[in-house]
Structures are given as structure tokens and as C-alpha cells.
Design an enzyme around this catalytic site. Structure first.
Site, short mmCIF file in Angstrom:
data_model
loop_
_atom_site.label_atom_id
_atom_site.label_comp_id
_atom_site.label_asym_id
_atom_site.label_seq_id
_atom_site.Cartn_x
_atom_site.Cartn_y
_atom_site.Cartn_z
N HIS A 1 6.04 6.22 -0.43
CA HIS A 1 6.78 5.01 -0.82
C HIS A 1 5.87 3.80 -0.62
O HIS A 1 4.93 3.86 0.17
CB HIS A 1 8.04 4.85 0.05
CG HIS A 1 7.69 4.63 1.49
ND1 HIS A 1 7.41 5.67 2.37
CD2 HIS A 1 7.51 3.49 2.20
CE1 HIS A 1 7.09 5.16 3.55
NE2 HIS A 1 7.14 3.85 3.49
N HIS B 1 0.86 -1.18 0.00
CA HIS B 1 0.00 0.00 0.00
C HIS B 1 0.89 1.23 0.00
O HIS B 1 2.10 1.11 0.25
CB HIS B 1 -0.85 0.00 1.27
CG HIS B 1 0.01 0.08 2.50
ND1 HIS B 1 0.50 -1.05 3.13
CD2 HIS B 1 0.55 1.13 3.15
CE1 HIS B 1 1.29 -0.68 4.13
NE2 HIS B 1 1.34 0.64 4.16
O1 3AM Z 1 3.89 2.29 4.61
P1 3AM Z 1 4.91 1.46 5.30
O2 3AM Z 1 4.71 -0.02 5.12
O3 3AM Z 1 6.30 1.90 5.04
O4 3AM Z 1 5.97 0.98 8.98
C1 3AM Z 1 4.57 1.11 9.06
C2 3AM Z 1 3.91 1.05 7.71
O5 3AM Z 1 4.70 1.80 6.83
C3 3AM Z 1 4.25 2.50 9.48
O6 3AM Z 1 2.91 2.69 9.07
C4 3AM Z 1 2.64 1.85 7.97
C5 3AM Z 1 1.47 0.96 8.27
O7 3AM Z 1 1.71 0.20 9.42
N1 3AM Z 1 4.42 2.69 10.91
C6 3AM Z 1 4.27 1.77 11.88
N2 3AM Z 1 4.52 2.32 13.08
C7 3AM Z 1 4.84 3.61 12.85
C8 3AM Z 1 5.19 4.70 13.69
N3 3AM Z 1 5.27 4.59 15.01
C9 3AM Z 1 4.77 3.85 11.46
N4 3AM Z 1 5.02 5.04 10.93
C10 3AM Z 1 5.35 6.02 11.77
N5 3AM Z 1 5.43 5.88 13.10
#
Ligand code: 3AM
Length: 178
Positions: free
Chosen positions: A120, A37
Site C-alpha cells: 500500500h 513510497h
Molecule cells: O509504508 P507506510 O507509510 O504505511 O508506518 C510506517 C511506514 O509505513 C511503518 O513503516 C513505514 C516507514 O516508516 N512502520 C513504522 N513503524 C512500524 C512498526 N513498528 C512500521 N511498520 C511496522 N512496524
């Protein structure tokens, strides 16, 4: 409590193409295609009342549909890379949508996101991956181009489980205007 994030869904055909990029980096935990996503805004753990407020804010948001092209590859972490991803071709409509989501959520009382929005699609999380292999991966996929696809809405996802076994469930879908 429920863990939430807002994201753009990637068409299945594009996710399949992204899954073909996955390989060649020891120590990578590759994201399953169904999890791929484009995050608009990570929200985190909220209670049910807050989740309802978030739904109201996102339901009331007005923004136009647009086209999106995934392009190139990158990493987060620099000398100690912890994620591999494909990027997005410059896209004003996407940046405006992310900004609208951010300002709407701030107005309803959520803490501001302090990090700059870096669109990304995560392909892998890394642990102790050899830097040479990471560089090879980035060089091999620098010219990746999904071609344009239509974005006619965005989604509020809930996230369940740990980062490696995460299950993302669409909770609500919001239409963008045609
Ligand atoms: O979009 P991506 O997959 O890069 O890494 C987690 C994921 O990112 C991010 O939110 C998306 C959906 O889970 N994520 C998880 N914990 C986070 C946090 N504490 C976070 N992003 C920012 N702060």
C-alpha cells in the site's frame, strides 16, 4: 541507532496525482508527496554494524525489474481506521521481491516480520476521523488507477522524527535487473 525501511520509490508524476486525492477527511494528517513510497519491509531501529549487514544483503539480492500499477483505496484499522492508502494491482513480481527481501533479512539474523505483506501507499494517518467521511473517501477513490509505471530498483530509507513530521531519506539504492 538508525531507523530503516526498504521501499519502492513512486515517480514524482504519480505522487502528484496521489496528492490530488488528499482531502475531505477531518482528522487526517496527509502525507507530504515527498514521503510517499511503497514499503517492502519495515526494519526499525538498528545499529551501524547491522545497517551495514542489511546493505550487504540488499546489494546481493537479484530480482527482475517490473511494472507496477497503483489501484483502489483502502484503510487500516476497520472500525477505528488509523490509515488511508491506495493499493496495488495484483503483482507477482512485487510479492516475490518482498519475499526475497524478507528471506534475505531473516538469513542475516533479523527477526521475521509476522504480519502478512500488504502492499500500500499511505496517504494519511487518521485520528478520530468520522467513519462516514472515511467511507466517502474510500468510495470516491475506489476506482483510482495510476496506470503502469516502471520499477527499476528499490531503496533503503532512513526515517527521522516523529510519525507526523517524519523525514524519509534515501540511504542506498539497489537496481533490479532489466
Ligand atoms: O509504508 P507506510 O507509510 O504505511 O508506518 C510506517 C511506514 O509505513 C511503518 O513503516 C513505514 C516507514 O516508516 N512502520 C513504522 N513503524 C512500524 C512498526 N513498528 C512500521 N511498520 C511496522 N512496524
Amino acid at each position: 541507532m538508525i531507523r530503516l525501511f526498504a521501499a519502492i520509490e513512486i515517480p514524482g508524476t504519480v505522487r502528484t496525482r496521489l496528492s490530488f486525492l488528499q482531502g475531505g477527511v477531518p482528522g487526517a494528517r496527509w502525507s507530504p508527496a515527498e514521503n510517499m513510497h511503497l514499503t517492502l519491509r519495515f526494519i526499525g531501529e538498528v545499529d551501524e554494524a547491522t545497517a551495514n549487514d542489511i546493505d550487504d544483503v540488499l546489494s546481493g539480492l537479484h530480482a527482475p525489474a517490473f511494472e507496477l500499477t497503483l489501484k483502489g483505496a483502502g484503510e487500516f484499522g476497520g472500525r477505528d481506521p488509523h490509515a488511508l492508502w491506495v493499493g496495488v494491482a495484483p503483482n507477482e513480481a512485487l510479492m516475490r521481491l518482498a519475499a526475497k527481501v524478507e528471506s534475505g533479512l531473516q538469513r542475516m539474523g533479523l527477526q521475521a516480520e509476522t504480519r502478512k505483506y500488504a502492499p500500500h501507499v499511505t496517504l494519511a494517518r487518521l485520528r478520530d476521523a468520522p467513519i462516514a467521511k472515511v467511507r466517502e473517501f474510500l468510495a470516491a477513490h475506489a476506482l483510482f488507477d495510476s496506470g503502469p509505471f516502471a520499477v527499476s530498483g528499490f531503496t533503503l530509507f532512513s526515517s527521522h522524527g516523529s510519525s507526523n513530521g517524519s523525514l524519509y531519506r534515501p540511504e542506498r539504492r539497489y537496481a533490479l535487473s532489466a
